[in-house]
Design a protein around this motif. Structure first.
Motif, PDB file in Angstrom:
ATOM      1  N   MET A   1       0.814  -1.220   0.000  1.00 47.69           N
ATOM      2  CA  MET A   1       0.000   0.000   0.000  1.00 47.69           C
ATOM      3  C   MET A   1       0.851   1.275   0.000  1.00 47.69           C
ATOM      4  O   MET A   1       0.313   2.379   0.096  1.00 47.69           O
ATOM      5  CB  MET A   1      -0.912   0.006   1.238  1.00 47.69           C
ATOM      6  N   SER A   2       2.158   1.138  -0.140  1.00 48.30           N
ATOM      7  CA  SER A   2       3.044   2.296  -0.006  1.00 48.30           C
ATOM      8  C   SER A   2       2.846   3.336  -1.102  1.00 48.30           C
ATOM      9  O   SER A   2       3.270   4.483  -0.959  1.00 48.30           O
ATOM     10  CB  SER A   2       4.510   1.839   0.014  1.00 48.30           C
ATOM     11  N   GLY A   3       2.216   2.968  -2.196  1.00 48.10           N
ATOM     12  CA  GLY A   3       1.963   3.929  -3.268  1.00 48.10           C
ATOM     13  C   GLY A   3       0.736   4.793  -3.041  1.00 48.10           C
ATOM     14  O   GLY A   3       0.454   5.690  -3.834  1.00 48.10           O
ATOM     15  N   ASN A   4       0.008   4.524  -1.961  1.00 46.32           N
ATOM     16  CA  ASN A   4      -1.179   5.320  -1.629  1.00 46.32           C
ATOM     17  C   ASN A   4      -0.882   6.170  -0.403  1.00 46.32           C
ATOM     18  O   ASN A   4      -0.711   5.649   0.697  1.00 46.32           O
ATOM     19  CB  ASN A   4      -2.386   4.411  -1.360  1.00 46.32           C
ATOM     20  N   ILE A   5      -0.839   7.482  -0.613  1.00 45.27           N
ATOM     21  CA  ILE A   5      -0.474   8.401   0.465  1.00 45.27           C
ATOM     22  C   ILE A   5      -1.719   8.931   1.168  1.00 45.27           C
ATOM     23  O   ILE A   5      -2.686   9.334   0.526  1.00 45.27           O
ATOM     24  CB  ILE A   5       0.349   9.577  -0.091  1.00 45.27           C
ATOM     25  N   CYS A   6      -1.669   8.912   2.497  1.00 49.24           N
ATOM     26  CA  CYS A   6      -2.726   9.524   3.320  1.00 49.24           C
ATOM     27  C   CYS A   6      -2.095  10.686   4.063  1.00 49.24           C
ATOM     28  O   CYS A   6      -1.336  10.490   5.012  1.00 49.24           O
ATOM     29  CB  CYS A   6      -3.300   8.503   4.315  1.00 49.24           C
ATOM     30  N   ARG A   7      -2.393  11.889   3.648  1.00 43.79           N
ATOM     31  CA  ARG A   7      -1.758  13.054   4.254  1.00 43.79           C
ATOM     32  C   ARG A   7      -2.297  13.321   5.664  1.00 43.79           C
ATOM     33  O   ARG A   7      -1.693  14.070   6.431  1.00 43.79           O
ATOM     34  CB  ARG A   7      -1.929  14.274   3.357  1.00 43.79           C
ATOM     35  N   CYS A   8      -3.415  12.699   6.012  1.00 48.31           N
ATOM     36  CA  CYS A   8      -3.938  12.826   7.371  1.00 48.31           C
ATOM     37  C   CYS A   8      -3.233  11.858   8.327  1.00 48.31           C
ATOM     38  O   CYS A   8      -3.337  12.004   9.541  1.00 48.31           O
ATOM     39  CB  CYS A   8      -5.441  12.553   7.395  1.00 48.31           C
ATOM     40  N   GLY A   9      -2.577  10.841   7.780  1.00 44.67           N
ATOM     41  CA  GLY A   9      -1.816   9.911   8.612  1.00 44.67           C
ATOM     42  C   GLY A   9      -2.622   8.789   9.234  1.00 44.67           C
ATOM     43  O   GLY A   9      -2.297   8.327  10.335  1.00 44.67           O
ATOM     44  N   ALA A  10      -3.635   8.296   8.543  1.00 43.86           N
ATOM     45  CA  ALA A  10      -4.472   7.224   9.100  1.00 43.86           C
ATOM     46  C   ALA A  10      -3.943   5.841   8.729  1.00 43.86           C
ATOM     47  O   ALA A  10      -4.703   4.887   8.616  1.00 43.86           O
ATOM     48  CB  ALA A  10      -5.912   7.384   8.600  1.00 43.86           C
ATOM     49  N   TYR A  11      -2.641   5.718   8.573  1.00 38.91           N
ATOM     50  CA  TYR A  11      -2.052   4.478   8.069  1.00 38.91           C
ATOM     51  C   TYR A  11      -2.333   3.265   8.949  1.00 38.91           C
ATOM     52  O   TYR A  11      -2.667   2.187   8.452  1.00 38.91           O
ATOM     53  CB  TYR A  11      -0.541   4.649   7.884  1.00 38.91           C
ATOM     54  N   SER A  12      -2.178   3.403  10.247  1.00 42.00           N
ATOM     55  CA  SER A  12      -2.389   2.247  11.128  1.00 42.00           C
ATOM     56  C   SER A  12      -3.834   1.759  11.052  1.00 42.00           C
ATOM     57  O   SER A  12      -4.097   0.549  11.094  1.00 42.00           O
ATOM     58  CB  SER A  12      -2.017   2.597  12.576  1.00 42.00           C
ATOM     59  N   ASN A  13      -4.767   2.676  10.942  1.00 42.53           N
ATOM     60  CA  ASN A  13      -6.179   2.297  10.835  1.00 42.53           C
ATOM     61  C   ASN A  13      -6.473   1.619   9.496  1.00 42.53           C
ATOM     62  O   ASN A  13      -7.298   0.717   9.416  1.00 42.53           O
ATOM     63  CB  ASN A  13      -7.070   3.533  10.993  1.00 42.53           C
ATOM     64  N   ILE A  14      -5.791   2.096   8.441  1.00 48.50           N
ATOM     65  CA  ILE A  14      -5.960   1.478   7.121  1.00 48.50           C
ATOM     66  C   ILE A  14      -5.453   0.040   7.151  1.00 48.50           C
ATOM     67  O   ILE A  14      -6.104  -0.877   6.633  1.00 48.50           O
ATOM     68  CB  ILE A  14      -5.223   2.306   6.049  1.00 48.50           C
ATOM     69  N   VAL A  15      -4.300  -0.173   7.790  1.00 49.92           N
ATOM     70  CA  VAL A  15      -3.758  -1.530   7.918  1.00 49.92           C
ATOM     71  C   VAL A  15      -4.727  -2.410   8.712  1.00 49.92           C
ATOM     72  O   VAL A  15      -4.967  -3.575   8.355  1.00 49.92           O
ATOM     73  CB  VAL A  15      -2.369  -1.505   8.589  1.00 49.92           C
ATOM     74  N   ASP A  16      -5.305  -1.869   9.765  1.00 45.53           N
ATOM     75  CA  ASP A  16      -6.275  -2.626  10.567  1.00 45.53           C
ATOM     76  C   ASP A  16      -7.484  -3.032   9.721  1.00 45.53           C
ATOM     77  O   ASP A  16      -7.989  -4.155   9.842  1.00 45.53           O
ATOM     78  CB  ASP A  16      -6.749  -1.796  11.760  1.00 45.53           C
ATOM     79  N   ALA A  17      -7.951  -2.112   8.873  1.00 47.08           N
ATOM     80  CA  ALA A  17      -9.119  -2.405   8.035  1.00 47.08           C
ATOM     81  C   ALA A  17      -8.812  -3.518   7.046  1.00 47.08           C
ATOM     82  O   ALA A  17      -9.595  -4.453   6.868  1.00 47.08           O
ATOM     83  CB  ALA A  17      -9.553  -1.135   7.296  1.00 47.08           C
ATOM     84  N   ILE A  18      -7.646  -3.438   6.407  1.00 44.48           N
ATOM     85  CA  ILE A  18      -7.274  -4.464   5.427  1.00 44.48           C
ATOM     86  C   ILE A  18      -7.056  -5.806   6.112  1.00 44.48           C
ATOM     87  O   ILE A  18      -7.482  -6.853   5.604  1.00 44.48           O
ATOM     88  CB  ILE A  18      -6.002  -4.032   4.664  1.00 44.48           C
ATOM     89  N   THR A  19      -6.394  -5.778   7.281  1.00 44.39           N
ATOM     90  CA  THR A  19      -6.157  -7.011   8.040  1.00 44.39           C
ATOM     91  C   THR A  19      -7.477  -7.653   8.443  1.00 44.39           C
ATOM     92  O   THR A  19      -7.619  -8.879   8.407  1.00 44.39           O
ATOM     93  CB  THR A  19      -5.315  -6.711   9.289  1.00 44.39           C
ATOM     94  N   ASP A  20      -8.451  -6.842   8.815  1.00 43.73           N
ATOM     95  CA  ASP A  20      -9.767  -7.335   9.208  1.00 43.73           C
ATOM     96  C   ASP A  20     -10.415  -8.087   8.051  1.00 43.73           C
ATOM     97  O   ASP A  20     -10.899  -9.210   8.203  1.00 43.73           O
ATOM     98  CB  ASP A  20     -10.650  -6.156   9.637  1.00 43.73           C
ATOM     99  N   VAL A  21     -10.403  -7.475   6.850  1.00 51.68           N
ATOM    100  CA  VAL A  21     -11.012  -8.119   5.690  1.00 51.68           C
ATOM    101  C   VAL A  21     -10.240  -9.372   5.299  1.00 51.68           C
ATOM    102  O   VAL A  21     -10.818 -10.395   4.967  1.00 51.68           O
ATOM    103  CB  VAL A  21     -11.085  -7.142   4.491  1.00 51.68           C
TER     104      VAL A  21
END
Length: 212
Positions: free
Chosen positions: A187-207
């Protein structure tokens, strides 16, 4: 000093030259218009592809990116224009199940392709599991990058399922895993300027866990 006869000849030559120049000048716009019309014809093409399961046909400038075709011509504005240089991932869509940066590819290159945008994954009341997981885990803040993040996330799990390795895959003989390290790399090519990276990883891990 010129005599009257010479003056008359000079005056006659001047009038003839001026008339010829005026005639040539008046003809130029017609020629330019014809060239412009020909150029416009050469620069446009008709392209047909399926977008979110629906066949769409567009007559567009050959230089139109897939991103602009989706946003400006098909009015699918869920796909965002961020950097417009392929660096932020906000414009990520799926073409044939594989993720691409829509700002870096021309629409005419996708004749006959199956294209999926964020609108094609799910709608309010019928969310895709990845969309629901992003809501559950607060995988977004301002939301601008979210469509690209979600499209990329869905494609990442398909890559892992197909056992496609990444740069951090250590054992190429073992099945690919949806570890946090793998997800972050993919997912390193998708930038979140708000910094929600850990939550994004949690969402993907959940699915990924639900699928497993």
């Amino acid at each position: 000093m010129l005599n009257p006869t010479q003056l008359e000849i000079s005056r006659r030559n001047l009038l003839i030259t001026s008339a010829a120049a005026a005639a040539a000048t008046s003809a130029l716009p017609l020629s330019a218009a014809a060239q412009t019309s020909q150029t416009e014809t050469e620069l446009t093409s008709t392209v047909a592809f399926a977008v979110n399961g629906e066949r769409r046909e567009l007559n567009i400038d050959n230089r139109t990116t897939l991103l602009d075709a989706l946003r400006e011509h098909l009015h699918l504005t869920g796909t965002k224009k961020g950097c417009d240089h392929g660096q932020c991932g906000a414009c990520t869509v799926m073409v044939g199940g594989r993720r691409v940066n829509a700002c870096l590819t021309l629409a005419i290159m996708h004749e006959g392709d199956e294209i999926t945008t964020i609108e094609g994954l799910g709608q309010p009341g019928n969310l895709h599991p990845m969309q629901a997981a992003f809501v559950k885990h607060d995988g977004f803040q301002c939301g601008y990058c979210t469509p690209g993040q979600i499209c990329s996330s869905v494609a990442v799990l398909e890559e892992i399922k197909a056992n496609i390795p990444s740069h951090v895959t250590t054992d190429l003989t073992a099945p690919a895993s949806a570890s946090a390290e793998e997800i972050r790399e993919r997912m390193s090519g998708n930038i979140c300027r708000c910094g929600a990276y850990s939550n994004i990883v949690d969402a993907i891990t959940d699915v990924a866990g639900t699928r497993a």
